[in-house]
Scaffold this motif. Structure first.
Motif: not given
Lengths: 133, 143
Positions: A36-38, A44, A47-48, A50, A54, B57, B67-69, B133
């Motif tokens: 997950n690119p988060l 990314f 954009n989410a 933060f 994290i 995924r 996925l961003k949420r 979210r």
């Protein structure tokens, strides 16, 4: 605090990590398959919503698991649960604690918690273990 | 946007995972593990096993989730036997619950997984709660 003298509610173990750098997030992503690119891509993450990437919740839980693996190695782990109550930004460290919840002849139950360096709760968990025969 | 409840029960086809010694060694390095037996997987390695083949995924994409949420809200493991280097494991993953909170501002997806060995049987169960979210829903609810 010796475990065999501890009463419910008393802390019986702790585990302090160092700061968790980006490189460790990349390594964990590779080792766990969680890409997950988060956790890897600052753009990314922004954009989410933060400020930066994290730490994987599962990396935090793995570090809590390190407390169990290092200090309860003779026990057999039965259950291990975690709630991820806050996100941990990259570069922060975790302070993990284990508090005796309940002890029977067959099971040791520990309340687990991981805090950031300011004392903010990041992960709340619980583990039950079987003592060595 | 609420997740369509028709996805309840969605399951990936079972898949197999080879637990090589290198795989466990890499995981141990990533979490800074230096204690314990090198051929026994650390407790949360089960997540890496079930996450093989991008399975998390793929489930989220099948449910139409951005996925961003997504954040990992909860994780539970039950251990019935150790995962060892050299094991070939079978993973089954199923969406077992879908619910929302705060007028749809937060969707929750519950994915339950089993990890089994052909000879030693069920080695572990995993229950993951994913939080989605939905800021628009919250803004809408507040307006």
């Amino acid at each position: 605090m010796r475990l065999d003298q501890a009463r419910p509610g008393e802390q019986v173990a702790e585990y302090q990590t160092g700061p968790i750098p980006r490189e460790q997030l990349a390594l964990y992503a590779e080792a766990s398959g969680d890409s997950n690119p988060l956790h890897l891509d600052p753009a990314f993450a922004r954009n989410a919503g933060f400020d930066d990437v994290i730490v994987h919740g599962m990396l935090g839980m793995a570090l809590l698991g390190q407390l169990l693996d290092t200090q309860f190695a003779a026990f057999t782990l039965g259950c291990f649960d975690a709630r991820f109550v806050a996100v941990l930004p990259v570069g922060q460290s975790l302070h993990c604690t284990a508090t005796l919840a309940e002890r029977t002849t067959t099971t040791l139950t520990l309340d687990l918690e991981a805090f950031d360096s300011t004392g903010k709760s990041i992960i709340v968990g619980r583990a039950s273990l079987t003592p060595p025969a | 946007m609420a997740i369509d409840r028709r996805h309840l029960g969605y399951a990936l086809p079972p898949f197999t995972v080879e637990v090589t010694p290198a795989r466990i060694a890499l995981f141990r390095k990533a979490i800074g593990a230096d204690a314990g037996a090198p051929d026994i997987a650390p407790p949360t390695f089960m997540k890496a096993v079930e996450g093989e083949q991008n399975s998390s995924r793929r489930i989220l994409e099948a449910l139409g989730v951005d996925l961003k949420r997504v954040l990992h809200a909860e994780q539970q493991f039950d251990y019935l036997g150790p995962i060892r280097a050299g094991d070939t494991l079978t993973v089954q993953r199923t969406v077992t619950d879908l619910y929302d909170k705060k007028n749809g501002a937060m969707d929750f997806i519950v994915i339950e997984s089993t990890v089994s060995h052909a000879l030693r049987g069920l080695l572990g169960r995993s229950r993951q709660v994913v939080l989605v979210r939905n800021p628009q829903a919250r803004a809408g609810a507040a307006a």
